[in-house]
Design a protein around this motif. Structure first.
Motif, short mmCIF file in Angstrom:
data_model
loop_
_atom_site.label_atom_id
_atom_site.label_comp_id
_atom_site.label_asym_id
_atom_site.label_seq_id
_atom_site.Cartn_x
_atom_site.Cartn_y
_atom_site.Cartn_z
N GLN A 71 43.38 32.28 44.96
CA GLN A 71 43.11 33.26 46.02
C GLN A 71 42.46 34.49 45.41
O GLN A 71 42.95 35.02 44.42
CB GLN A 71 44.45 33.68 46.63
CG GLN A 71 44.86 32.83 47.80
CD GLN A 71 44.46 33.50 49.12
OE1 GLN A 71 43.47 34.22 49.19
NE2 GLN A 71 45.23 33.26 50.14
N PRO A 72 41.37 35.00 45.99
CA PRO A 72 40.84 36.28 45.50
C PRO A 72 41.88 37.39 45.65
O PRO A 72 42.59 37.44 46.67
CB PRO A 72 39.64 36.53 46.42
CG PRO A 72 39.30 35.21 47.02
CD PRO A 72 40.59 34.45 47.10
N ILE A 73 41.97 38.22 44.63
CA ILE A 73 42.93 39.33 44.65
C ILE A 73 42.20 40.66 44.51
O ILE A 73 41.03 40.71 44.16
CB ILE A 73 43.99 39.18 43.52
CG1 ILE A 73 43.30 39.18 42.14
CG2 ILE A 73 44.84 37.93 43.72
CD1 ILE A 73 44.26 39.30 40.96
N MET A 74 42.94 41.74 44.79
CA MET A 74 42.36 43.08 44.75
C MET A 74 42.78 43.78 43.46
O MET A 74 43.93 44.19 43.31
CB MET A 74 42.83 43.88 45.97
CG MET A 74 42.71 43.13 47.30
SD MET A 74 41.06 42.46 47.60
CE MET A 74 40.14 43.96 47.94
N ALA A 75 41.86 43.87 42.52
CA ALA A 75 42.16 44.51 41.23
C ALA A 75 40.85 44.86 40.53
O ALA A 75 39.82 44.22 40.76
CB ALA A 75 43.00 43.59 40.35
N HIS A 76 40.93 45.87 39.67
CA HIS A 76 39.75 46.31 38.90
C HIS A 76 40.04 46.04 37.42
O HIS A 76 41.05 46.48 36.91
CB HIS A 76 39.50 47.81 39.12
CG HIS A 76 38.20 48.28 38.55
ND1 HIS A 76 37.96 48.36 37.20
CD2 HIS A 76 37.05 48.69 39.16
CE1 HIS A 76 36.73 48.81 36.99
NE2 HIS A 76 36.16 49.01 38.17
N PRO A 77 39.14 45.30 36.74
CA PRO A 77 39.36 45.09 35.31
C PRO A 77 39.55 46.42 34.58
O PRO A 77 38.96 47.42 34.99
CB PRO A 77 38.06 44.41 34.87
CG PRO A 77 37.50 43.80 36.13
CD PRO A 77 37.93 44.71 37.24
N PRO A 78 40.41 46.51 33.56
CA PRO A 78 41.04 45.40 32.84
C PRO A 78 42.22 44.73 33.56
O PRO A 78 42.75 43.75 33.06
CB PRO A 78 41.51 46.06 31.54
CG PRO A 78 41.74 47.49 31.90
CD PRO A 78 40.72 47.82 32.94
N GLU A 79 42.65 45.26 34.69
CA GLU A 79 43.72 44.57 35.43
C GLU A 79 43.21 43.22 35.91
O GLU A 79 42.08 43.10 36.36
CB GLU A 79 44.15 45.39 36.67
CG GLU A 79 44.98 46.61 36.35
CD GLU A 79 45.55 47.24 37.62
OE1 GLU A 79 45.12 46.85 38.72
OE2 GLU A 79 46.43 48.10 37.50
#
Length: 272
Positions: A71-79
């Motif tokens: 499932q696509p998730i909501m996060a910004h790398p490095p997370e």
């Protein structure tokens, strides 16, 4: 909370027209649009929905296990993990009157997201921007998202959408940071010249002043083009740079997704 209202094709409506029509702003000025940046986790999403922001920006990636079926998730790398999936995020956002900008971190994330967006399309009639970094830019080291594949993926589901197409960038406090070169803006124009949709170019605030000539040339290539000035969390630049940008470009063609304290100082300085 009022739900989005509008007709088919409103995903490509200019956000100034949309928010003026809904009496949420008073003049045709990109600086009037308030942004909430990185509304990824559930707490940030709820804060964004309750805030005065007109536009909510969030980041979409696939979970760290690398599964294309994840499932696509909501996060910004490095997370690489989140307490919020795109499906859960959309279920809340469609109840609001906010516009959204989704920043896809990979082509796989974009491909996995389109069917989920398609399900809520009829209930999501506010402005919707689809973002990816498709070209290497100043000090950029991140991997780019394949431009043609990204454009094809999005338009196969949503031919009437606003694209936000950027360059990968970096900013270093200890050295002179060069801006967007002529090669970079010409390459972007080459990618976008065949599109019929509105396109906004996200540009890093600390790199814009030294690139004003190049970016003005790019904006003049089409009346469908605009800039969205954004800031990196640790970037350092004077508020004067924002005022310089505001004087240099047409006020209807530049949006400001910037962090505090610059956002407050900038809005105060221009009387908004």
């Amino acid at each position: 909370m009022a739900a989005c209202a509008g007709g088919p094709g409103s995903w490509s409506e200019n956000i100034l027209d949309y928010f003026l029509r809904n009496n949420q702003i008073t003049t045709e000025d990109g600086a009037e649009i308030i942004w909430y940046h990185a509304a990824n986790h559930k707490s940030q999403m709820q804060e964004a929905l309750k805030s005065a922001a007109h536009m909510i920006e969030a980041d979409v990636l696939l979970p760290s296990d690398g599964s294309e079926h994840g499932q696509p998730i909501m996060a910004h790398p490095p997370e690489t993990n989140s307490d919020n999936t795109l499906q859960e995020w959309l279920a809340e956002v469609v109840k609001s009157n906010k516009g959204i900008k989704l920043d896809f971190k990979s082509l796989a994330a974009a491909r996995a997201s389109m069917p989920l967006l398609d399900i809520v399309k009829q209930r999501l009639q506010c402005s919707v921007w689809m973002n990816a970094d498709i070209l290497p830019g100043p000090n950029g080291s991140s991997k780019v998202v394949d431009a043609n594949a990204f454009l094809d993926t999005v338009t196969s589901f949503f031919p009437d959408v606003t694209f936000s197409l950027g360059w990968t960038t970096g900013w270093h406090p200890e050295k002179v940071n060069e801006g967007y070169s002529w090669t970079m803006v010409k390459e972007m124009d080459h990618v976008c010249s065949g599109l019929t949709q509105p396109v906004t170019f996200p540009v890093r605030a600390a790199l814009v002043r030294q690139s004003c000539s190049q970016l003005l040339w790019l904006l003049k290539r089409s009346n469908r083009y605009s800039l969205t000035v954004w800031t990196g969390k640790n970037d350092s630049y004077p508020t004067e740079d924002l005022l310089y940008i505001r004087d240099y470009f047409n006020k209807t063609q530049v949006f400001y997704d910037i962090l505090e304290p610059q956002s407050h100082e900038f809005r105060q300085a221009i009387g908004i």
